[in-house]
Design a protein around this motif. Sequence first.
Motif, PDB file in Angstrom:
ATOM      1  N   HIS A   1      -9.326  -3.211   0.589  1.00 15.56           N
ATOM      2  CA  HIS A   1      -8.472  -4.082   1.391  1.00 15.56           C
ATOM      3  C   HIS A   1      -8.291  -5.471   0.766  1.00 15.56           C
ATOM      4  N   ALA A   2      -8.697  -5.647  -0.480  1.00 14.45           N
ATOM      5  CA  ALA A   2      -8.680  -6.972  -1.096  1.00 14.45           C
ATOM      6  C   ALA A   2      -7.255  -7.467  -1.328  1.00 14.45           C
ATOM      7  N   LEU A   3      -7.032  -8.759  -1.084  1.00 12.41           N
ATOM      8  CA  LEU A   3      -5.744  -9.387  -1.370  1.00 12.41           C
ATOM      9  C   LEU A   3      -5.746  -9.832  -2.828  1.00 12.41           C
ATOM     10  N   VAL A   4      -5.677  -8.857  -3.711  1.00 12.18           N
ATOM     11  CA  VAL A   4      -5.662  -9.079  -5.153  1.00 12.18           C
ATOM     12  C   VAL A   4      -4.661  -8.104  -5.765  1.00 12.18           C
ATOM     13  N   THR A   5      -4.324  -8.351  -7.021  1.00 12.01           N
ATOM     14  CA  THR A   5      -3.524  -7.376  -7.755  1.00 12.01           C
ATOM     15  C   THR A   5      -4.403  -6.181  -8.073  1.00 12.01           C
ATOM     16  N   ARG A   6      -3.958  -5.000  -7.667  1.00 10.95           N
ATOM     17  CA  ARG A   6      -4.772  -3.794  -7.836  1.00 10.95           C
ATOM     18  C   ARG A   6      -3.881  -2.566  -7.779  1.00 10.95           C
ATOM     19  N   THR A   7      -4.420  -1.458  -8.287  1.00 11.62           N
ATOM     20  CA  THR A   7      -3.849  -0.151  -8.013  1.00 11.62           C
ATOM     21  C   THR A   7      -4.767   0.552  -7.039  1.00 11.62           C
ATOM     22  N   GLY A   8      -4.178   1.360  -6.156  1.00 14.70           N
ATOM     23  CA  GLY A   8      -4.977   2.078  -5.177  1.00 14.70           C
ATOM     24  C   GLY A   8      -5.434   1.210  -4.021  1.00 14.70           C
ATOM     25  N   GLY A   9      -6.303   1.793  -3.197  1.00 13.45           N
ATOM     26  CA  GLY A   9      -6.749   1.127  -1.988  1.00 13.45           C
ATOM     27  C   GLY A   9      -5.727   1.284  -0.874  1.00 13.45           C
ATOM     28  N   VAL A  10      -5.819   0.397   0.107  1.00 15.82           N
ATOM     29  CA  VAL A  10      -4.948   0.411   1.281  1.00 15.82           C
ATOM     30  C   VAL A  10      -3.984  -0.769   1.185  1.00 15.82           C
ATOM     31  N   PRO A  11      -2.699  -0.570   1.400  1.00 20.73           N
ATOM     32  CA  PRO A  11      -1.762  -1.693   1.311  1.00 20.73           C
ATOM     33  C   PRO A  11      -1.983  -2.716   2.417  1.00 20.73           C
ATOM     34  N   LEU A  12      -1.816  -3.982   2.067  1.00 21.63           N
ATOM     35  CA  LEU A  12      -1.805  -5.054   3.058  1.00 21.63           C
ATOM     36  C   LEU A  12      -0.360  -5.286   3.468  1.00 21.63           C
ATOM     37  N   VAL A  13      -0.111  -5.333   4.774  1.00 19.50           N
ATOM     38  CA  VAL A  13       1.260  -5.289   5.274  1.00 19.50           C
ATOM     39  C   VAL A  13       1.445  -6.267   6.428  1.00 19.50           C
ATOM     40  N   PRO A  14       2.697  -6.633   6.736  1.00 21.94           N
ATOM     41  CA  PRO A  14       2.976  -7.510   7.882  1.00 21.94           C
ATOM     42  C   PRO A  14       2.965  -6.721   9.187  1.00 21.94           C
ATOM     43  N   ALA A  15       2.960  -7.435  10.283  1.00 20.89           N
ATOM     44  CA  ALA A  15       3.029  -6.810  11.602  1.00 20.89           C
ATOM     45  C   ALA A  15       4.306  -5.986  11.715  1.00 20.89           C
ATOM     46  N   GLY A  16       4.210  -4.855  12.378  1.00 17.39           N
ATOM     47  CA  GLY A  16       5.366  -3.999  12.577  1.00 17.39           C
ATOM     48  C   GLY A  16       5.685  -3.076  11.416  1.00 17.39           C
ATOM     49  N   PHE A  17       4.809  -3.033  10.425  1.00 15.51           N
ATOM     50  CA  PHE A  17       5.032  -2.200   9.250  1.00 15.51           C
ATOM     51  C   PHE A  17       5.029  -0.713   9.611  1.00 15.51           C
ATOM     52  N   THR A  18       5.962   0.028   9.018  1.00 22.63           N
ATOM     53  CA  THR A  18       6.006   1.476   9.151  1.00 22.63           C
ATOM     54  C   THR A  18       5.783   2.098   7.781  1.00 22.63           C
ATOM     55  N   TRP A  19       4.835   3.013   7.676  1.00 21.13           N
ATOM     56  CA  TRP A  19       4.507   3.628   6.389  1.00 21.13           C
ATOM     57  C   TRP A  19       5.731   4.359   5.848  1.00 21.13           C
ATOM     58  N   PRO A  20       6.090   4.130   4.570  1.00 22.71           N
ATOM     59  CA  PRO A  20       7.298   4.765   4.018  1.00 22.71           C
ATOM     60  C   PRO A  20       7.197   6.291   3.974  1.00 22.71           C
ATOM     61  N   ARG A  21       8.320   6.948   4.273  1.00 22.43           N
ATOM     62  CA  ARG A  21       8.414   8.401   4.197  1.00 22.43           C
ATOM     63  C   ARG A  21       9.481   8.798   3.192  1.00 22.43           C
ATOM     64  N   CYS A  22       9.273   9.918   2.541  1.00 22.28           N
ATOM     65  CA  CYS A  22      10.183  10.420   1.529  1.00 22.28           C
ATOM     66  C   CYS A  22      11.478  10.899   2.169  1.00 22.28           C
ATOM     67  N   ALA A  23      12.601  10.529   1.576  1.00 24.30           N
ATOM     68  CA  ALA A  23      13.897  10.941   2.107  1.00 24.30           C
ATOM     69  C   ALA A  23      14.139  12.429   1.918  1.00 24.30           C
ATOM     70  N   ALA A  24      13.479  13.064   0.930  1.00 26.58           N
ATOM     71  CA  ALA A  24      13.705  14.476   0.649  1.00 26.58           C
ATOM     72  C   ALA A  24      12.830  15.397   1.497  1.00 26.58           C
ATOM     73  N   CYS A  25      11.511  15.130   1.538  1.00 31.04           N
ATOM     74  CA  CYS A  25      10.597  16.032   2.236  1.00 31.04           C
ATOM     75  C   CYS A  25      10.101  15.487   3.562  1.00 31.04           C
ATOM     76  N   SER A  26      10.411  14.221   3.864  1.00 29.62           N
ATOM     77  CA  SER A  26      10.010  13.539   5.101  1.00 29.62           C
ATOM     78  C   SER A  26       8.507  13.283   5.187  1.00 29.62           C
ATOM     79  N   GLY A  27       7.761  13.568   4.123  1.00 30.61           N
ATOM     80  CA  GLY A  27       6.331  13.309   4.131  1.00 30.61           C
ATOM     81  C   GLY A  27       6.008  11.859   3.851  1.00 30.61           C
TER      82      GLY A  27
END
Length: 223
Positions: free
Chosen positions: A23-49
């Motif tokens: 959860h670190a606020l650093v430049t990184r690959t992996g982990g959990v994204p830090l997001v603003p209030a009201g964020f919706t996790w992105p879904r794929c337009a092709a498979c909806s996953g």
Amino acid sequence: MADLRFLTVTTTLMTYTGPVDDHALVTRTGGVPLVPAGFTWPRCAACSGSMQFLAQLLVNAPGGRGSEAAAVAECVLSVFMCQNEPGLCDEWDPVAGGNRALLLPRAGLTPALVPAEDETLLSETCGIDCTATDAVPYLEARSNWSQAYGRPLRDVLGQLGGVPSWLQDDETPACPSCARPMSFMAQLEEGRDHRTAMNFGGGGCGYAFACAPCKEASFLWQC
């Protein structure tokens, strides 16, 4: 951190510094994204996953054009990409809907709620150090760093700012809002360990772009 006003002065390598907190606020690959209030996790337009979170990059971006261009905003550029079976979602393309890049204000971010289904997280969180080198092409800077520090090339995880080192033709995307060419923000290697690496077709690179005045970002990969 990349400053779009000085892209040609240095090549800034992103090098592996070891594991960091998810959860670190650093430049990184992996982990959990830090997001603003009201964020919706992105879904794929092709498979909806639900897409997989790849990277969080701390960047500085000019907040306007013309007389306003000197104003710099501290942002987080986050990259997501579909990795769900059967893997036919054109996730390499900047506009097909198989990936998503977000340019977010850095203040007020909290860890996202991760969907329970689909391939959403990488299996390793890698901390990144941003090392400014001489203004040489990225591949040369990467090789020079490896030789100077006696570390493998795979410990170079990409570059922040600079000039993209295209594996194929130049595919700089246009901003979907203003139609201007977007500014290059970062190039990502697949990762230091093939067992935990990102999937850019096997030996490929990812390319992140942004239009800060429009608050838009874009991502693609080549191999």
